[in-house]
Every structure is written in structure tokens, then in C-alpha cells.
Write a protein that holds these residues in place. Structure first.
Motif, PDB file in Angstrom:
ATOM      1  N   ARG A  86       0.811  -1.220   0.000  1.00  0.00           N
ATOM      2  CA  ARG A  86       0.000   0.000   0.000  1.00  0.00           C
ATOM      3  C   ARG A  86       0.843   1.267   0.000  1.00  0.00           C
ATOM      4  O   ARG A  86       0.450   2.269  -0.590  1.00  0.00           O
ATOM      5  N   THR A  87       1.994   1.225   0.677  1.00  0.00           N
ATOM      6  CA  THR A  87       2.795   2.439   0.875  1.00  0.00           C
ATOM      7  C   THR A  87       4.204   2.366   0.306  1.00  0.00           C
ATOM      8  O   THR A  87       4.847   3.399   0.129  1.00  0.00           O
ATOM      9  N   GLY A  88       4.726   1.151   0.079  1.00  0.00           N
ATOM     10  CA  GLY A  88       6.094   0.986  -0.376  1.00  0.00           C
ATOM     11  C   GLY A  88       7.113   0.930   0.748  1.00  0.00           C
ATOM     12  O   GLY A  88       8.281   0.651   0.516  1.00  0.00           O
ATOM     13  N   ARG A  89       6.689   1.169   1.972  1.00  0.00           N
ATOM     14  CA  ARG A  89       7.615   1.184   3.106  1.00  0.00           C
ATOM     15  C   ARG A  89       8.138  -0.210   3.411  1.00  0.00           C
ATOM     16  O   ARG A  89       7.392  -1.180   3.412  1.00  0.00           O
ATOM     17  N   CYS A  90       9.447  -0.295   3.702  1.00  0.00           N
ATOM     18  CA  CYS A  90      10.066  -1.563   4.076  1.00  0.00           C
ATOM     19  C   CYS A  90       9.621  -1.925   5.492  1.00  0.00           C
ATOM     20  O   CYS A  90       9.690  -1.092   6.403  1.00  0.00           O
ATOM     21  N   LEU A  91       9.164  -3.149   5.690  1.00  0.00           N
ATOM     22  CA  LEU A  91       8.665  -3.567   7.000  1.00  0.00           C
ATOM     23  C   LEU A  91       9.797  -3.822   7.995  1.00  0.00           C
ATOM     24  O   LEU A  91       9.579  -3.774   9.198  1.00  0.00           O
ATOM     25  N   GLU A  92      11.007  -4.082   7.506  1.00  0.00           N
ATOM     26  CA  GLU A  92      12.134  -4.324   8.403  1.00  0.00           C
ATOM     27  C   GLU A  92      12.932  -3.061   8.712  1.00  0.00           C
ATOM     28  O   GLU A  92      13.631  -3.006   9.711  1.00  0.00           O
ATOM     29  N   ASP A  93      12.857  -2.053   7.850  1.00  0.00           N
ATOM     30  CA  ASP A  93      13.618  -0.818   8.021  1.00  0.00           C
ATOM     31  C   ASP A  93      12.743   0.351   7.585  1.00  0.00           C
ATOM     32  O   ASP A  93      12.629   0.640   6.394  1.00  0.00           O
ATOM     33  N   ALA A  94      12.136   1.025   8.555  1.00  0.00           N
ATOM     34  CA  ALA A  94      11.173   2.095   8.267  1.00  0.00           C
ATOM     35  C   ALA A  94      11.806   3.290   7.549  1.00  0.00           C
ATOM     36  O   ALA A  94      11.094   4.151   7.048  1.00  0.00           O
ATOM     37  N   HIS A  95      13.125   3.349   7.469  1.00  0.00           N
ATOM     38  CA  HIS A  95      13.801   4.452   6.788  1.00  0.00           C
ATOM     39  C   HIS A  95      13.927   4.210   5.281  1.00  0.00           C
ATOM     40  O   HIS A  95      14.398   5.068   4.551  1.00  0.00           O
ATOM     41  N   VAL A  96      13.528   3.012   4.839  1.00  0.00           N
ATOM     42  CA  VAL A  96      13.667   2.641   3.433  1.00  0.00           C
ATOM     43  C   VAL A  96      12.282   2.389   2.836  1.00  0.00           C
ATOM     44  O   VAL A  96      11.425   1.789   3.483  1.00  0.00           O
ATOM     45  N   ALA A  97      12.092   2.846   1.613  1.00  0.00           N
ATOM     46  CA  ALA A  97      10.816   2.625   0.917  1.00  0.00           C
ATOM     47  C   ALA A  97      11.062   2.621  -0.583  1.00  0.00           C
ATOM     48  O   ALA A  97      12.071   3.143  -1.059  1.00  0.00           O
ATOM     49  N   VAL A  98      10.144   2.024  -1.298  1.00  0.00           N
ATOM     50  CA  VAL A  98      10.107   2.119  -2.749  1.00  0.00           C
ATOM     51  C   VAL A  98       8.867   2.947  -3.093  1.00  0.00           C
ATOM     52  O   VAL A  98       7.928   3.022  -2.292  1.00  0.00           O
ATOM     53  N   PRO A  99       8.835   3.584  -4.246  1.00  0.00           N
ATOM     54  CA  PRO A  99       7.649   4.372  -4.601  1.00  0.00           C
ATOM     55  C   PRO A  99       6.401   3.500  -4.703  1.00  0.00           C
ATOM     56  O   PRO A  99       6.462   2.363  -5.170  1.00  0.00           O
ATOM     57  N   ALA A 100       5.290   4.042  -4.250  1.00  0.00           N
ATOM     58  CA  ALA A 100       3.978   3.405  -4.403  1.00  0.00           C
ATOM     59  C   ALA A 100       3.155   4.300  -5.324  1.00  0.00           C
ATOM     60  O   ALA A 100       3.254   5.529  -5.258  1.00  0.00           O
ATOM     61  N   TYR A 101       2.362   3.680  -6.181  1.00  0.00           N
ATOM     62  CA  TYR A 101       1.582   4.420  -7.171  1.00  0.00           C
ATOM     63  C   TYR A 101       0.089   4.189  -6.988  1.00  0.00           C
ATOM     64  O   TYR A 101      -0.335   3.107  -6.573  1.00  0.00           O
ATOM     65  N   VAL A 109      -9.802  -2.951 -16.750  1.00  0.00           N
ATOM     66  CA  VAL A 109      -8.474  -2.487 -17.155  1.00  0.00           C
ATOM     67  C   VAL A 109      -7.777  -1.838 -15.960  1.00  0.00           C
ATOM     68  O   VAL A 109      -8.348  -0.985 -15.279  1.00  0.00           O
ATOM     69  N   VAL A 110      -6.522  -2.252 -15.709  1.00  0.00           N
ATOM     70  CA  VAL A 110      -5.721  -1.687 -14.627  1.00  0.00           C
ATOM     71  C   VAL A 110      -5.074  -0.402 -15.120  1.00  0.00           C
ATOM     72  O   VAL A 110      -4.393  -0.399 -16.156  1.00  0.00           O
ATOM     73  N   LEU A 111      -5.302   0.682 -14.379  1.00  0.00           N
ATOM     74  CA  LEU A 111      -4.696   1.968 -14.711  1.00  0.00           C
ATOM     75  C   LEU A 111      -3.796   2.389 -13.552  1.00  0.00           C
ATOM     76  O   LEU A 111      -4.188   2.280 -12.385  1.00  0.00           O
ATOM     77  N   VAL A 112      -2.608   2.873 -13.875  1.00  0.00           N
ATOM     78  CA  VAL A 112      -1.672   3.346 -12.866  1.00  0.00           C
ATOM     79  C   VAL A 112      -1.554   4.851 -13.008  1.00  0.00           C
ATOM     80  O   VAL A 112      -1.359   5.384 -14.111  1.00  0.00           O
ATOM     81  N   GLY A 113      -1.681   5.537 -11.876  1.00  0.00           N
ATOM     82  CA  GLY A 113      -1.644   6.984 -11.865  1.00  0.00           C
ATOM     83  C   GLY A 113      -0.374   7.523 -11.254  1.00  0.00           C
ATOM     84  O   GLY A 113       0.709   6.952 -11.417  1.00  0.00           O
ATOM     85  N   HIS A 114      -0.519   8.594 -10.533  1.00  0.00           N
ATOM     86  CA  HIS A 114       0.604   9.315  -9.958  1.00  0.00           C
ATOM     87  C   HIS A 114       1.280   8.549  -8.818  1.00  0.00           C
ATOM     88  O   HIS A 114       0.684   7.651  -8.225  1.00  0.00           O
ATOM     89  N   ARG A 115       2.485   8.946  -8.542  1.00  0.00           N
ATOM     90  CA  ARG A 115       3.209   8.397  -7.389  1.00  0.00           C
ATOM     91  C   ARG A 115       2.572   8.946  -6.127  1.00  0.00           C
ATOM     92  O   ARG A 115       2.275  10.146  -6.029  1.00  0.00           O
ATOM     93  N   LYS A 116       2.301   8.057  -5.164  1.00  0.00           N
ATOM     94  CA  LYS A 116       1.700   8.488  -3.904  1.00  0.00           C
ATOM     95  C   LYS A 116       2.731   9.262  -3.089  1.00  0.00           C
ATOM     96  O   LYS A 116       3.937   9.036  -3.226  1.00  0.00           O
ATOM     97  N   ALA A 117       2.250  10.121  -2.218  1.00  0.00           N
ATOM     98  CA  ALA A 117       3.143  10.822  -1.295  1.00  0.00           C
ATOM     99  C   ALA A 117       3.783   9.791  -0.369  1.00  0.00           C
ATOM    100  O   ALA A 117       3.167   8.766  -0.044  1.00  0.00           O
ATOM    101  N   ALA A 118       5.011  10.047   0.041  1.00  0.00           N
ATOM    102  CA  ALA A 118       5.713   9.121   0.947  1.00  0.00           C
ATOM    103  C   ALA A 118       4.943   8.965   2.245  1.00  0.00           C
ATOM    104  O   ALA A 118       4.365   9.926   2.756  1.00  0.00           O
ATOM    105  N   ALA A 119       4.914   7.745   2.763  1.00  0.00           N
ATOM    106  CA  ALA A 119       4.224   7.474   4.029  1.00  0.00           C
ATOM    107  C   ALA A 119       4.951   8.133   5.173  1.00  0.00           C
ATOM    108  O   ALA A 119       6.183   8.167   5.200  1.00  0.00           O
ATOM    109  N   ALA A 120       4.199   8.648   6.109  1.00  0.00           N
ATOM    110  CA  ALA A 120       4.805   9.321   7.265  1.00  0.00           C
ATOM    111  C   ALA A 120       5.245   8.317   8.301  1.00  0.00           C
ATOM    112  O   ALA A 120       4.847   7.223   8.361  1.00  0.00           O
TER     113      ALA A 120
END
Length: 120
Positions: A86-101, A109-120
Motif C-alpha cells: 500500500r505504501t512501499g515502506r520496508c517492513l524491516e527498516d522504516a527508513h527505506v521505501a520504494v515508490p507506491a503508485y 483495465v488496470v490503470l496506474v496513476g501518480h506516485r503516492k506521497a511518501a508514508a509518514a
């Protein structure tokens, strides 16, 4: 300034939901970025950046999908780090994330939109 929602042109059609295997990922080029698309057992669809920051390679789409304490995740095939779908956040290291869209499915049809804001 208020954030704007994606216009019709910003939603890129990627594939039909029927083409996605449940709990398997596929890679797609979306808005010029390599994105991993996943279909969960409940038919929810998620999109994350495909680049694994630990392995420094594009392989998130080949990861293992699961649920940990109610959190849907994909575990990278290289070092097994789990990323919240849902967020891209790494579950083992909260300082690391990948982009979530943002993702939506319209008429199958699956549509992909904008990059979500980084999780707080």
C-alpha cells in the motif's frame, strides 16, 4: 496550493486485471518508470517501484506476495526485505521505501496513476 488529482491523461492503462495472476507480480513501464504490478487474493491491485534499494536491481515484481499482521507485502527475491504493497515502506527498516503508485481498475483495465506521497 492544493494537490491536484490525476487527470485522465495521467492514468496509464497497463493491462487487463484478468491477465494478472493472483499473488504474482509483473513489471511494466509506466510514465517512464519500471513499476511492479500485483494482484492480491482479494483482487486489490497494487503498484510499486520495481527497483529494490537493497539489491540495487529491478526485481520487486519477482517477489513473493503475502500478508504480515494484516499488511499486504511483497518480499524482494534477493534479500527477502518486505515492502508494504500500500505504501512501499520496508517492513524491516522504516527508513527505506520504494515508490507506491495510485491504481484503479475501470471496466477490467488496470490503470496506474501518480506516485503516492511518501508514508509518514
Amino acid at each position: 496550493m492544493t494537490p491536484r488529482s490525476p487527470s485522465r491523461e495521467e492514468w496509464q492503462p497497463v493491462c487487463k486485471i484478468a491477465d494478472l495472476e493472483v499473488e504474482r507480480g509483473v513489471a511494466a513501464l509506466v510514465h517512464g518508470q519500471s513499476v511492479a504490478i500485483f494482484r492480491a487474493a482479494d483482487d486489490a491491485v497494487y503498484a510499486l517501484g520495481n527497483h529494490d534499494p537493497f539489491a540495487k536491481a529491478s526485481m520487486i515484481a519477482r517477489g513473493i506476495v503475502g500478508v504480515r499482521q494484516g499488511v499486504p507485502f511483497v518480499a524482494s527475491p534477493a534479500h527477502k526485505h518486505a515492502f508494504d504493497l500500500r505504501t512501499g515502506r520496508c517492513l524491516e527498516d522504516a527508513h527505506v521505501a520504494v515508490p507506491a503508485y495510485a491504481v484503479k481498475v475501470i471496466d477490467g483495465v488496470v490503470l496506474v496513476g501518480h506516485r503516492k506521497a511518501a508514508a509518514a
